[in-house]
Design an enzyme around this catalytic site. Sequence first.
Site, short mmCIF file in Angstrom:
data_model
loop_
_atom_site.label_atom_id
_atom_site.label_comp_id
_atom_site.label_asym_id
_atom_site.label_seq_id
_atom_site.Cartn_x
_atom_site.Cartn_y
_atom_site.Cartn_z
CG ASN A 92 -1.97 -1.08 1.14
OD1 ASN A 92 -2.49 -1.38 0.07
ND2 ASN A 92 -2.29 -1.70 2.26
CB CYS A 93 -0.18 4.72 -0.68
SG CYS A 93 0.48 6.38 -0.76
N PRO A 94 2.76 4.42 0.95
CG PRO A 94 4.56 5.64 1.88
CD PRO A 94 3.36 4.78 2.25
#
Length: 75
Positions: free
Chosen positions: A13-15
């Site tokens: 998942n981000c980042p």
Amino acid sequence: MDIAKEVDARGLNCPLPILKAKKALAELQSGQLLKVLSTDGGAVRDFQAFARQTGNELVEQTTEGDTTAHVLRRR
């Protein structure tokens, strides 16, 4: 397309996909292509913003199923 390096960031998942892309781009020569595979729903928008902010060219983004491929050209 002649991809110089590919990064599999699926499941991250981000980042993390952006951070992995940034690290991989640092290892490439100017003009070389990086392909990043991701499943994060926000990655399409994130990679567009990343390209604008860093000056690297976002060559294409394609989605198959839940995986999006982002191709960046090193500035």
